[in-house]
Structures are given as structure tokens and as C-alpha cells.
Motif scaffolding. Structure first.
Motif, short mmCIF file in Angstrom:
data_model
loop_
_atom_site.label_atom_id
_atom_site.label_comp_id
_atom_site.label_asym_id
_atom_site.label_seq_id
_atom_site.Cartn_x
_atom_site.Cartn_y
_atom_site.Cartn_z
N THR A 119 44.69 32.23 35.44
CA THR A 119 45.83 33.10 35.73
C THR A 119 45.38 34.32 36.52
OG1 THR A 119 47.71 34.28 34.75
CG2 THR A 119 45.64 34.36 33.55
N GLN A 120 46.19 34.73 37.49
CA GLN A 120 45.87 35.92 38.28
C GLN A 120 46.24 37.17 37.50
OE1 GLN A 120 47.35 35.92 42.34
NE2 GLN A 120 47.31 38.16 42.44
N PHE A 121 45.35 38.20 37.55
CA PHE A 121 45.64 39.43 36.83
C PHE A 121 45.55 40.67 37.70
CE2 PHE A 121 41.06 38.92 36.43
CZ PHE A 121 40.57 40.20 36.61
N CYS A 122 45.09 40.53 38.95
CA CYS A 122 44.92 41.72 39.79
C CYS A 122 44.85 41.30 41.24
CB CYS A 122 43.64 42.46 39.39
SG CYS A 122 43.31 43.97 40.35
N ARG A 123 45.32 42.20 42.12
CA ARG A 123 45.15 42.02 43.57
C ARG A 123 44.95 43.41 44.17
NH1 ARG A 123 48.75 41.47 48.33
NH2 ARG A 123 47.78 40.01 49.80
N PHE A 124 43.94 43.56 45.02
CA PHE A 124 43.66 44.89 45.56
C PHE A 124 43.24 44.80 47.02
CE2 PHE A 124 39.68 43.38 43.70
CZ PHE A 124 38.73 43.69 44.67
N ILE A 125 43.35 45.94 47.73
CA ILE A 125 42.89 46.06 49.11
C ILE A 125 41.44 46.52 49.07
CG2 ILE A 125 43.31 47.10 51.36
CD1 ILE A 125 46.12 47.81 50.41
N ASN A 126 40.57 45.80 49.76
CA ASN A 126 39.15 46.12 49.68
C ASN A 126 38.79 47.43 50.38
OD1 ASN A 126 39.50 43.15 49.29
ND2 ASN A 126 37.31 43.24 48.95
N THR A 127 39.06 47.52 51.66
CA THR A 127 38.71 48.71 52.44
C THR A 127 39.84 48.98 53.43
OG1 THR A 127 37.43 47.21 53.86
CG2 THR A 127 36.20 48.56 52.28
N PRO A 128 40.92 49.63 52.97
CA PRO A 128 42.10 49.80 53.82
C PRO A 128 41.87 50.69 55.04
CG PRO A 128 42.33 51.06 51.79
CD PRO A 128 41.12 50.19 51.63
N SER A 129 40.77 51.40 55.09
CA SER A 129 40.51 52.26 56.25
C SER A 129 40.15 51.46 57.50
CB SER A 129 39.39 53.25 55.94
OG SER A 129 38.20 52.55 55.60
N TYR A 130 39.63 50.23 57.34
CA TYR A 130 39.27 49.47 58.54
C TYR A 130 39.45 47.95 58.40
CZ TYR A 130 34.82 48.52 56.16
OH TYR A 130 33.87 48.12 55.27
N GLY A 175 24.77 50.85 36.11
CA GLY A 175 24.60 50.71 37.55
C GLY A 175 23.92 49.44 38.02
N THR A 176 23.69 48.50 37.11
CA THR A 176 23.09 47.22 37.52
C THR A 176 24.09 46.38 38.30
OG1 THR A 176 21.59 47.21 35.62
CG2 THR A 176 21.98 45.11 36.70
N ILE A 177 25.32 46.32 37.80
CA ILE A 177 26.39 45.62 38.51
C ILE A 177 27.12 46.62 39.39
CG2 ILE A 177 28.58 44.38 38.26
CD1 ILE A 177 27.50 43.13 35.72
N LEU A 178 27.03 46.42 40.71
CA LEU A 178 27.63 47.34 41.68
C LEU A 178 28.73 46.69 42.50
CD1 LEU A 178 24.42 49.14 43.00
CD2 LEU A 178 26.16 50.08 41.47
N ASP A 179 28.88 45.39 42.40
CA ASP A 179 29.91 44.68 43.17
C ASP A 179 31.30 45.05 42.67
OD1 ASP A 179 30.96 42.42 44.86
OD2 ASP A 179 31.46 41.64 42.88
N ALA A 180 32.18 45.52 43.57
CA ALA A 180 33.46 46.10 43.17
C ALA A 180 34.37 45.12 42.44
CB ALA A 180 34.18 46.66 44.40
#
Length: 209
Positions: A119-130, A175-180
Motif C-alpha cells: 500500500t502507498q503511504f507517501c508521495r513527495f517531490i525530491n528536489t523541486p528547485s531543479y 547518520g549512518t542512513i542518509l538516503d532521503a
């Protein structure tokens, strides 16, 4: 400073700039790079390079095995010259592959599991500046190892770690996991695990095979 709000936020209100021209200068399967010319009443004419995502959303999937562990993958990421721990993720093969099918495929390809419920729980814009890139995040549970005779059985990677939600959360904090996308998914699972599992019957029905 006053904290009073004078109007409601409207993400679709009139744009302050006007697009004049667009040219694709680099084309690829997953992304194009466009050179776009704009005009603005305040700054005049200007150009931007925009990363255009092809074939729909990027997709990430966080899974929970029957013994309560999350499969994460060790990935070597060339642009940042380091190993990362990430949830399974990827892109559509073509424009006809739905995001939920990408989630199922990546779960099988990268960690060797198939989900009873997705099931989908989230949707986001990665880098809306570019960039136009959006990422859809899925939660999967009732995981079963894929059979050796099934597709992708030989593709699941050896660099898979199975961690509890607490262990995942601790790796985010230190800070080991840094992937957004992985941070978003892990924090969501850690903060509200029962809410994630308690998906509605309609969500279950739409995400099942």
C-alpha cells in the motif's frame, strides 16, 4: 514579528514567471535535461536547466518480514563516493508500468521477497528547485521469500541486511542512513507502525495481486 496568516496557502495560484522556450539537451531513459527560457516582470529573461523525470514516479518500498525485520540494501553510489543503506527502490521500465508494480518488482529483484499486502503511504517531490522527480513510497508486509523457480529468484542481491525498525531508526539518528526516501519510510514505520499495518480494506484490495 507577527505570526498571523492573511491568506490560505494555494500551491496552484498564478505563476510569477512565464515559460518562453524549452529544449532537451540531454536525453535518457529515466531523465532528460531541458534548457528552459523564462520571463519575469521583476527579473526579466533568464534560463534554467531542469531535470525532467520520465516514465512516472520513482518508487521506494519498505517491507516488514513476518519476524518483524526490515530488509535494507547496501548500495555503492558513485556520485557521492560512498556505500549507503537503502530501502528497495527504482523506476518504471516503461510508461505503462504502474508504481505499485515497480514496488513489487524492486522488492523481488533487490531483496528476494514478495508482499502479501502493498500500500502507498507517501508521495513527495525530491528536489523541486531543479527537478520534476516525484517519489512514491510503499509499505509491504506479509512478506514471503520468492521461490527459486520464480522470476528474479537469482537477482536478489547478497548485500541485504535485515534490521528491526528500532535498529533502522537508530541508524537514521546516528547518520549512518542518509538516503532521503529511506529516512522518510523508516521514520514513518517507527513512529506509527500499527497505523501502517492497519490499512483500510479498500487499500488492501487495490494493492493485492
Amino acid at each position: 514579528m507577527s505570526k498571523q496568516t492573511y491568506r490560505r496557502f494555494d500551491p496552484w495560484r498564478s505563476t510569477p514567471i512565464h515559460e518562453e522556450a524549452r529544449e532537451t539537451i540531454v536525453g535518457g531513459h529515466y531523465f532528460n535535461i531541458d534548457r528552459v527560457s523564462f520571463a519575469s516582470p521583476t527579473v526579466g529573461h533568464f534560463e534554467r536547466l531542469i531535470l525532467h523525470k520520465n516514465n512516472g514516479d520513482s518508487v521506494g518500498v519498505i517491507g516488514l518480514t513476518k519476524d518483524g525485520r526490515v530488509p535494507l540494501i547496501e548500495q555503492y553510489r558513485i556520485p557521492v563516493h560512498r556505500w549507503t543503506l537503502e530501502i528497495p527502490a527504482g523506476h518504471a521500465i516503461d510508461k505503462n508500468e504502474k508504481p505499485v508494480d515497480v514496488a513489487r518488482r524492486k522488492l523481488a529483484e533487490e531483496v528476494g521477497y514478495k508482499a502479501g499486502v502493498m500500500t502507498q503511504f507517501c508521495r513527495f517531490i525530491n528536489t523541486p528547485s531543479y527537478s520534476t522527480q516525484h517519489t512514491a513510497l510503499y509499505f509491504s508486509y506479509d512478506l514471503e521469500p520468492i521461490d527459486e523457480r520464480e522470476q528474479y529468484a537469482n537477482e536478489a542481491r547478497a548485500q541485504v541486511r535485515f534490521l528491526t525498525p528500532q535498529e533502522c531508526y537508530d541508524l537514521v539518528l546516528n547518520g549512518t542512513i542518509l538516503d532521503a526516501k529511506s529516512i522518510i519510510a523508516i521514520q514513518r514505520l517507527y513512529m506509527a507502525p500499527n497505523n501502517m499495518i492497519g490499512v483500510s480494506p479498500d487499500d488492501e484490495a487495490s494493492a493485492r495481486d
